[in-house]
Design a protein around this motif. Structure first.
Motif, PDB file in Angstrom:
ATOM      1  N   ARG A 161       6.862   5.809  -5.491  1.00 22.40           N
ATOM      2  CA  ARG A 161       6.679   5.866  -4.041  1.00 22.40           C
ATOM      3  C   ARG A 161       5.305   6.399  -3.681  1.00 22.40           C
ATOM      4  NH1 ARG A 161      11.312   9.008  -1.472  1.00 22.40           N
ATOM      5  NH2 ARG A 161      10.330  10.733  -2.611  1.00 22.40           N
ATOM      6  N   ALA A 162       4.859   7.465  -4.360  1.00 22.51           N
ATOM      7  CA  ALA A 162       3.554   8.047  -4.049  1.00 22.51           C
ATOM      8  C   ALA A 162       2.418   7.096  -4.430  1.00 22.51           C
ATOM      9  CB  ALA A 162       3.397   9.379  -4.780  1.00 22.51           C
ATOM     10  N   ALA A 163       2.529   6.452  -5.601  1.00 23.32           N
ATOM     11  CA  ALA A 163       1.475   5.528  -6.024  1.00 23.32           C
ATOM     12  C   ALA A 163       1.384   4.332  -5.094  1.00 23.32           C
ATOM     13  CB  ALA A 163       1.743   5.070  -7.460  1.00 23.32           C
ATOM     14  N   ALA A 164       2.531   3.792  -4.699  1.00 28.38           N
ATOM     15  CA  ALA A 164       2.512   2.658  -3.773  1.00 28.38           C
ATOM     16  C   ALA A 164       1.921   3.060  -2.420  1.00 28.38           C
ATOM     17  CB  ALA A 164       3.926   2.112  -3.596  1.00 28.38           C
ATOM     18  N   HIS A 165       2.265   4.240  -1.952  1.00 24.80           N
ATOM     19  CA  HIS A 165       1.722   4.703  -0.665  1.00 24.80           C
ATOM     20  C   HIS A 165       0.208   4.851  -0.734  1.00 24.80           C
ATOM     21  CE1 HIS A 165       0.569   7.844   2.287  1.00 24.80           C
ATOM     22  NE2 HIS A 165       1.395   7.175   3.068  1.00 24.80           N
ATOM     23  N   GLU A 166      -0.302   5.445  -1.807  1.00 26.21           N
ATOM     24  CA  GLU A 166      -1.751   5.621  -1.931  1.00 26.21           C
ATOM     25  C   GLU A 166      -2.472   4.273  -2.007  1.00 26.21           C
ATOM     26  OE1 GLU A 166      -3.522   8.287  -1.725  1.00 26.21           O
ATOM     27  OE2 GLU A 166      -1.890   9.748  -1.609  1.00 26.21           O
ATOM     28  N   LEU A 167      -1.923   3.324  -2.766  1.00 29.30           N
ATOM     29  CA  LEU A 167      -2.579   2.027  -2.921  1.00 29.30           C
ATOM     30  C   LEU A 167      -2.545   1.219  -1.626  1.00 29.30           C
ATOM     31  CD1 LEU A 167      -1.296   1.133  -6.489  1.00 29.30           C
ATOM     32  CD2 LEU A 167      -3.682   1.493  -5.841  1.00 29.30           C
ATOM     33  N   VAL A 168      -1.399   1.228  -0.943  1.00 33.02           N
ATOM     34  CA  VAL A 168      -1.303   0.483   0.315  1.00 33.02           C
ATOM     35  C   VAL A 168      -2.216   1.093   1.372  1.00 33.02           C
ATOM     36  CG1 VAL A 168       0.263  -0.160   2.193  1.00 33.02           C
ATOM     37  CG2 VAL A 168       1.023  -0.362  -0.171  1.00 33.02           C
ATOM     38  N   THR A 169      -2.255   2.422   1.439  1.00 34.42           N
ATOM     39  CA  THR A 169      -3.156   3.083   2.389  1.00 34.42           C
ATOM     40  C   THR A 169      -4.606   2.753   2.097  1.00 34.42           C
ATOM     41  OG1 THR A 169      -1.564   4.894   2.616  1.00 34.42           O
ATOM     42  CG2 THR A 169      -3.812   5.306   3.359  1.00 34.42           C
ATOM     43  N   PHE A 170      -4.972   2.751   0.815  1.00 34.77           N
ATOM     44  CA  PHE A 170      -6.338   2.402   0.438  1.00 34.77           C
ATOM     45  C   PHE A 170      -6.659   0.957   0.837  1.00 34.77           C
ATOM     46  CE2 PHE A 170      -9.421   0.607  -2.480  1.00 34.77           C
ATOM     47  CZ  PHE A 170     -10.441   1.536  -2.458  1.00 34.77           C
ATOM     48  N   ALA A 171      -5.696   0.047   0.644  1.00 38.00           N
ATOM     49  CA  ALA A 171      -5.923  -1.354   0.998  1.00 38.00           C
ATOM     50  C   ALA A 171      -6.201  -1.509   2.490  1.00 38.00           C
ATOM     51  CB  ALA A 171      -4.717  -2.197   0.584  1.00 38.00           C
ATOM     52  N   LYS A 172      -5.441  -0.795   3.324  1.00 40.15           N
ATOM     53  CA  LYS A 172      -5.626  -0.912   4.767  1.00 40.15           C
ATOM     54  C   LYS A 172      -6.925  -0.239   5.213  1.00 40.15           C
ATOM     55  CE  LYS A 172      -1.615  -2.874   5.105  1.00 40.15           C
ATOM     56  NZ  LYS A 172      -1.525  -4.326   5.331  1.00 40.15           N
ATOM     57  N   ARG A 173      -7.274   0.878   4.558  1.00 44.40           N
ATOM     58  CA  ARG A 173      -8.452   1.629   4.987  1.00 44.40           C
ATOM     59  C   ARG A 173      -9.753   0.965   4.558  1.00 44.40           C
ATOM     60  NH1 ARG A 173      -7.134   5.920   2.667  1.00 44.40           N
ATOM     61  NH2 ARG A 173      -8.546   5.851   0.871  1.00 44.40           N
ATOM     62  N   ARG A 174      -9.765   0.363   3.364  1.00 44.34           N
ATOM     63  CA  ARG A 174     -10.987  -0.222   2.819  1.00 44.34           C
ATOM     64  C   ARG A 174     -11.056  -1.743   2.932  1.00 44.34           C
ATOM     65  NH1 ARG A 174     -14.217   4.044   2.980  1.00 44.34           N
ATOM     66  NH2 ARG A 174     -13.623   5.715   1.532  1.00 44.34           N
ATOM     67  N   GLY A 175     -10.008  -2.387   3.412  1.00 47.02           N
ATOM     68  CA  GLY A 175     -10.039  -3.835   3.561  1.00 47.02           C
ATOM     69  C   GLY A 175      -9.919  -4.594   2.255  1.00 47.02           C
ATOM     70  N   VAL A 176      -9.267  -3.997   1.264  1.00 49.88           N
ATOM     71  CA  VAL A 176      -9.100  -4.616  -0.049  1.00 49.88           C
ATOM     72  C   VAL A 176      -7.691  -5.176  -0.157  1.00 49.88           C
ATOM     73  CG1 VAL A 176      -9.113  -4.229  -2.545  1.00 49.88           C
ATOM     74  CG2 VAL A 176     -10.756  -3.033  -1.088  1.00 49.88           C
TER      75      VAL A 176
END
Length: 452
Positions: free
Chosen positions: A190-205
């Motif tokens: 859950r924590a890893a998925a949250h960090e990756l999804v947040t990074f995708a939305k914040r950085r446009g990746v």
């Protein structure tokens, strides 16, 4: 400060409980509650005020999101037209089904079209991925490859490289050093998925996550992961068949239940442009127990062959074996045939199969299933140029289904000349097929088999 109380989380649905129990009250799963450390104790004080968020009305016009096509038409179809920037995609499938092969081919295809792509493997060494790329003829693709499981290092690399697409294979192998739990646990996933999804939305990746599945076929880990991402894809297929189906069960940027069909070859996954011809056997021969169903998968019409075998049983309880269909639906159709049409199946073993390893969940397949069962029981072959579709109600009536015109067009394209459909079906434009509309199952049995 007192130490925070331990939390107990259900591995099936992610519900949090105050204490351990043998059964989850939220989803009903047994032996699925495990103890874990809470991710956060919440805000320290509720007195501090936050900032005001900006609000808009529903009339605000938004341009459709830009999409990057991979060149793999079957993959682009399932994604809704291509890859959307800053999107998170979760891909699940059985072990060895070909998830890594598919994503490596897709990553190479995106990279060859000018996208900067990173492939991070947490399950295999870089040498193993390079060997697969060499076997698939992808060695020349400009894909940056890495093998790492520490999420902090992966996020730092992604932030420095700023790729257009990053593939994480798999999310169950990632671990975050701020969470005191083993990799693959509910907290880590859950924590890893949250960090990756947040990074995708914040950085446009755009990020593609590979997820393991349970023995029931569901993506392992807390269900909240599927809620976090924008798209959930399942890579399905039978081990005995070379065909694979990529199915979208959730897509915020396109239609759900869309499918892409691939064939596993020695050179990787090859696209199948005409899946209807794939799931049909040699239709030149008339065989009892065979019926062709004109179905819809997402936006694509697909013709599949329903096969049935009915034989006398020497058991006290006759067998009911189903492959590719819901066994509960088969029991319902057998009950309707006996109660409304007077055709018993007591003392008979029933075997039902969908040819080609396809799985059909559409209620419109009811009529084709009933036709195959009756054809096998009476040893009477249906016309080889006939397709059937329609939902059977408990009263025996045939209910119309959607997209009748698309079903008939696909059948006509493949050489079928007649169809049986429920009454009140919207035929639309002329398709060149002779369509017979039936009000109920009794009328269908009487016309096709001379009984009922």
């Amino acid at each position: 400060m007192s130490k925070s109380a331990p939390a107990f989380t259900c591995t099936a649905c992610g519900a949090v409980h105050r204490k351990w129990a043998g059964k989850c009250d939220a989803c009903g799963a047994w032996n699925s509650i495990v103890e874990e450390a809470p991710l956060s104790t919440g805000p320290k004080s509720l007195g501090a005020k936050g900032k005001t968020i900006s609000l808009t009305d529903l009339a605000t016009e938004e341009a459709p999101p830009p999409r990057a096509a991979s060149g793999m038409d079957e993959l682009d179809r399932v994604l809704g037209g291509g890859l959307v920037p800053a999107s998170a995609i979760l891909v699940g499938g059985d072990p060895g089904i070909g998830k890594s092969t598919l994503l490596l081919q897709a990553t190479a295809s995106f990279a060859r079209r000018g996208l900067k792509c990173l492939y991070i493997s947490g399950e295999e060494a870089s040498a193993q991925v390079r060997m697969r790329a060499q076997r698939l003829g992808l060695s020349d693709a400009p894909v940056a490859l890495g093998a790492e499981t520490a999420l902090r290092d992966i996020l730092t690399t992604l932030d420095a490289e700023r790729p257009h697409l990053a593939v994480i294979d798999s999310i169950q192998t990632m671990w975050l050093d701020t969470v005191e739990a083993a990799p693959g646990s509910v907290s880590q996933v859950r924590a890893a998925a949250h960090e990756l999804v947040t990074f995708a939305k914040r950085r446009g990746v755009a990020i593609i996550l590979v997820g393991h599945v349970t023995k029931e076929g569901q993506i392992a880990g807390p269900r909240v992961v599927e809620h976090m991402v924008d798209t959930v894809l399942y890579f399905e297929g039978e081990r005995g068949h070379q065909f694979r189906i990529l199915r979208a069960v959730k897509n915020r940027f396109g239609p759900a239940d869309e499918i892409g069909v691939f064939e596993m070859t020695g050179d990787g996954l090859a696209q199948v442009t005409n899946p209807s011809a794939l799931f049909l056997s040699d239709r030149g021969q008339t065989t009892p127990g065979s019926a062709v169903f004109a179905g819809i998968e997402g936006t694509r019409p697909v013709l599949t062959e329903i096969q049935a075998l009915v034989a006398p049983s020497n058991l006290g309880t006759p067998r009911r074996t189903v492959v590719g269909l819901d066994s509960g639906r088969l029991s319902t159709i057998l009950a309707v045939l006996e109660a409304r049409c007077g055709i018993p199946f007591a003392g008979l073993d029933v075997f039902l199969n969908v040819a080609g390893g396809m799985r059909v969940s559409e209620p419109a397949a009811d009529l084709a299933v009933a036709a195959a069962l009756l054809s096998a029981r009476e040893d009477v072959a249906l016309p080889p140029d006939m397709v059937l579709f329609g939902e059977i109600s408990l009263s025996g009536a045939l209910r119309p289904v959607g997209q009748t015109e698309n079903r008939l067009k696909e059948a006509s394209k493949l050489g079928f000349s007649q169809a049986i459909a429920p009454d009140r079906s919207k035929i639309g434009v002329e398709t060149g097929m002779r369509v017979r509309q039936m009000p109920d199952l009794t009328a269908f049995v009487g016309e096709m088999f001379g009984a009922g």
